[in-house]
Design a protein around this motif. Sequence first.
Motif, PDB file in Angstrom:
ATOM      1  N   MET A  61       0.846  -1.182   0.000  1.00  0.00           N
ATOM      2  CA  MET A  61       0.000   0.000   0.000  1.00  0.00           C
ATOM      3  C   MET A  61       0.887   1.239   0.000  1.00  0.00           C
ATOM      4  O   MET A  61       1.766   1.362   0.828  1.00  0.00           O
ATOM      5  CB  MET A  61      -0.874   0.026   1.238  1.00  0.00           C
ATOM      6  N   GLY A  62       0.620   2.128  -0.864  1.00  0.00           N
ATOM      7  CA  GLY A  62       1.440   3.327  -0.928  1.00  0.00           C
ATOM      8  C   GLY A  62       0.642   4.543  -0.507  1.00  0.00           C
ATOM      9  O   GLY A  62      -0.545   4.651  -0.752  1.00  0.00           O
ATOM     10  N   GLY A  63       1.276   5.470   0.147  1.00  0.00           N
ATOM     11  CA  GLY A  63       0.619   6.705   0.540  1.00  0.00           C
ATOM     12  C   GLY A  63      -0.279   6.543   1.742  1.00  0.00           C
ATOM     13  O   GLY A  63      -0.172   5.609   2.504  1.00  0.00           O
ATOM     14  N   ARG A  64      -1.194   7.474   1.890  1.00  0.00           N
ATOM     15  CA  ARG A  64      -2.091   7.468   3.039  1.00  0.00           C
ATOM     16  C   ARG A  64      -3.421   6.781   2.765  1.00  0.00           C
ATOM     17  O   ARG A  64      -4.195   6.576   3.653  1.00  0.00           O
ATOM     18  CB  ARG A  64      -2.354   8.888   3.510  1.00  0.00           C
ATOM     19  N   THR A  65      -3.721   6.526   1.512  1.00  0.00           N
ATOM     20  CA  THR A  65      -4.982   5.866   1.205  1.00  0.00           C
ATOM     21  C   THR A  65      -4.719   4.618   0.382  1.00  0.00           C
ATOM     22  O   THR A  65      -3.723   4.524  -0.329  1.00  0.00           O
ATOM     23  CB  THR A  65      -5.938   6.793   0.424  1.00  0.00           C
ATOM     24  N   ALA A  66      -5.593   3.685   0.476  1.00  0.00           N
ATOM     25  CA  ALA A  66      -5.489   2.457  -0.302  1.00  0.00           C
ATOM     26  C   ALA A  66      -6.795   2.254  -1.045  1.00  0.00           C
ATOM     27  O   ALA A  66      -7.869   2.471  -0.497  1.00  0.00           O
ATOM     28  CB  ALA A  66      -5.222   1.275   0.616  1.00  0.00           C
ATOM     29  N   ALA A  67      -6.689   1.870  -2.278  1.00  0.00           N
ATOM     30  CA  ALA A  67      -7.898   1.637  -3.066  1.00  0.00           C
ATOM     31  C   ALA A  67      -8.324   0.195  -2.881  1.00  0.00           C
ATOM     32  O   ALA A  67      -7.531  -0.728  -3.016  1.00  0.00           O
ATOM     33  CB  ALA A  67      -7.633   1.940  -4.526  1.00  0.00           C
ATOM     34  N   LEU A  68      -9.564   0.005  -2.546  1.00  0.00           N
ATOM     35  CA  LEU A  68     -10.138  -1.321  -2.425  1.00  0.00           C
ATOM     36  C   LEU A  68     -10.875  -1.592  -3.723  1.00  0.00           C
ATOM     37  O   LEU A  68     -11.866  -0.938  -4.031  1.00  0.00           O
ATOM     38  CB  LEU A  68     -11.112  -1.382  -1.236  1.00  0.00           C
ATOM     39  N   ARG A  69     -10.370  -2.531  -4.452  1.00  0.00           N
ATOM     40  CA  ARG A  69     -10.953  -2.786  -5.765  1.00  0.00           C
ATOM     41  C   ARG A  69     -11.790  -4.055  -5.708  1.00  0.00           C
ATOM     42  O   ARG A  69     -11.317  -5.118  -5.360  1.00  0.00           O
ATOM     43  CB  ARG A  69      -9.873  -2.913  -6.804  1.00  0.00           C
ATOM     44  N   THR A  70     -13.053  -3.878  -5.997  1.00  0.00           N
ATOM     45  CA  THR A  70     -13.980  -4.992  -6.127  1.00  0.00           C
ATOM     46  C   THR A  70     -14.616  -4.871  -7.493  1.00  0.00           C
ATOM     47  O   THR A  70     -14.603  -3.790  -8.091  1.00  0.00           O
ATOM     48  CB  THR A  70     -15.046  -4.959  -5.029  1.00  0.00           C
ATOM     49  N   PRO A  71     -15.167  -5.926  -8.010  1.00  0.00           N
ATOM     50  CA  PRO A  71     -15.779  -5.824  -9.338  1.00  0.00           C
ATOM     51  C   PRO A  71     -16.861  -4.744  -9.380  1.00  0.00           C
ATOM     52  O   PRO A  71     -17.793  -4.756  -8.587  1.00  0.00           O
ATOM     53  CB  PRO A  71     -16.389  -7.209  -9.573  1.00  0.00           C
ATOM     54  N   ALA A  96      -4.025   1.876   6.826  1.00  0.00           N
ATOM     55  CA  ALA A  96      -3.773   1.515   8.222  1.00  0.00           C
ATOM     56  C   ALA A  96      -2.387   2.006   8.616  1.00  0.00           C
ATOM     57  O   ALA A  96      -1.477   2.065   7.790  1.00  0.00           O
ATOM     58  CB  ALA A  96      -3.872   0.011   8.398  1.00  0.00           C
ATOM     59  N   ARG A  97      -2.228   2.386   9.871  1.00  0.00           N
ATOM     60  CA  ARG A  97      -0.932   2.842  10.360  1.00  0.00           C
ATOM     61  C   ARG A  97      -0.218   1.689  11.050  1.00  0.00           C
ATOM     62  O   ARG A  97      -0.851   0.836  11.655  1.00  0.00           O
ATOM     63  CB  ARG A  97      -1.115   3.994  11.350  1.00  0.00           C
ATOM     64  N   ARG A  98       1.076   1.696  10.974  1.00  0.00           N
ATOM     65  CA  ARG A  98       1.858   0.661  11.635  1.00  0.00           C
ATOM     66  C   ARG A  98       2.499   1.241  12.881  1.00  0.00           C
ATOM     67  O   ARG A  98       3.012   2.345  12.873  1.00  0.00           O
ATOM     68  CB  ARG A  98       2.948   0.123  10.723  1.00  0.00           C
ATOM     69  N   ARG A  99       2.441   0.459  13.957  1.00  0.00           N
ATOM     70  CA  ARG A  99       3.155   0.843  15.165  1.00  0.00           C
ATOM     71  C   ARG A  99       4.614   0.436  15.004  1.00  0.00           C
ATOM     72  O   ARG A  99       4.983  -0.227  14.046  1.00  0.00           O
ATOM     73  CB  ARG A  99       2.573   0.128  16.380  1.00  0.00           C
ATOM     74  N   ARG A 100       5.426   0.799  15.948  1.00  0.00           N
ATOM     75  CA  ARG A 100       6.831   0.402  15.901  1.00  0.00           C
ATOM     76  C   ARG A 100       6.991  -1.109  15.986  1.00  0.00           C
ATOM     77  O   ARG A 100       7.978  -1.655  15.543  1.00  0.00           O
ATOM     78  CB  ARG A 100       7.602   1.064  17.041  1.00  0.00           C
ATOM     79  N   THR A 101       6.013  -1.769  16.572  1.00  0.00           N
ATOM     80  CA  THR A 101       6.082  -3.222  16.690  1.00  0.00           C
ATOM     81  C   THR A 101       5.765  -3.900  15.372  1.00  0.00           C
ATOM     82  O   THR A 101       5.941  -5.105  15.249  1.00  0.00           O
ATOM     83  CB  THR A 101       5.096  -3.725  17.760  1.00  0.00           C
ATOM     84  N   VAL A 120      -0.385  -3.733  12.514  1.00  0.00           N
ATOM     85  CA  VAL A 120      -1.217  -2.788  11.766  1.00  0.00           C
ATOM     86  C   VAL A 120      -2.438  -2.475  12.608  1.00  0.00           C
ATOM     87  O   VAL A 120      -3.076  -3.354  13.155  1.00  0.00           O
ATOM     88  CB  VAL A 120      -1.645  -3.394  10.416  1.00  0.00           C
ATOM     89  N   ARG A 121      -2.745  -1.182  12.733  1.00  0.00           N
ATOM     90  CA  ARG A 121      -3.951  -0.771  13.444  1.00  0.00           C
ATOM     91  C   ARG A 121      -4.653   0.311  12.631  1.00  0.00           C
ATOM     92  O   ARG A 121      -3.996   1.093  11.946  1.00  0.00           O
ATOM     93  CB  ARG A 121      -3.641  -0.274  14.855  1.00  0.00           C
ATOM     94  N   PRO A 122      -5.965   0.377  12.691  1.00  0.00           N
ATOM     95  CA  PRO A 122      -6.688   1.389  11.906  1.00  0.00           C
ATOM     96  C   PRO A 122      -6.513   2.776  12.515  1.00  0.00           C
ATOM     97  O   PRO A 122      -6.081   2.927  13.649  1.00  0.00           O
ATOM     98  CB  PRO A 122      -8.140   0.930  11.998  1.00  0.00           C
ATOM     99  N   HIS A 123      -6.847   3.767  11.729  1.00  0.00           N
ATOM    100  CA  HIS A 123      -6.815   5.142  12.223  1.00  0.00           C
ATOM    101  C   HIS A 123      -7.804   5.302  13.365  1.00  0.00           C
ATOM    102  O   HIS A 123      -8.866   4.681  13.366  1.00  0.00           O
ATOM    103  CB  HIS A 123      -7.185   6.124  11.100  1.00  0.00           C
TER     104      HIS A 123
END
Length: 90
Positions: A1-11, A20-25, A28-31
Amino acid sequence: MGGRTAALRTPGSTHVLPAARRRRTGRVRPHPPPRRRTAPWAAGPRPAPPEYEARRTLADRFARGDITVEEFMERASALNWNPGHDDTKK
């Protein structure tokens, strides 16, 4: 995933979801949910300043006859109050 947004592609549709943001550990956790901000006027009326209560008490004592005109004017001047003048209007 690049940038701050991710495209969810469905038909047939594309939705942009916050990335999602990553902690130092590495987890992945949501905003976090957006903060609810209340407008200054939505909190209700502000309480009256304490000097207004003092002015009201002084006026009540004068109305009951507990103090003389001279005492009333002296104490009103100590409160920086000019009786008869409405200082709440600008």
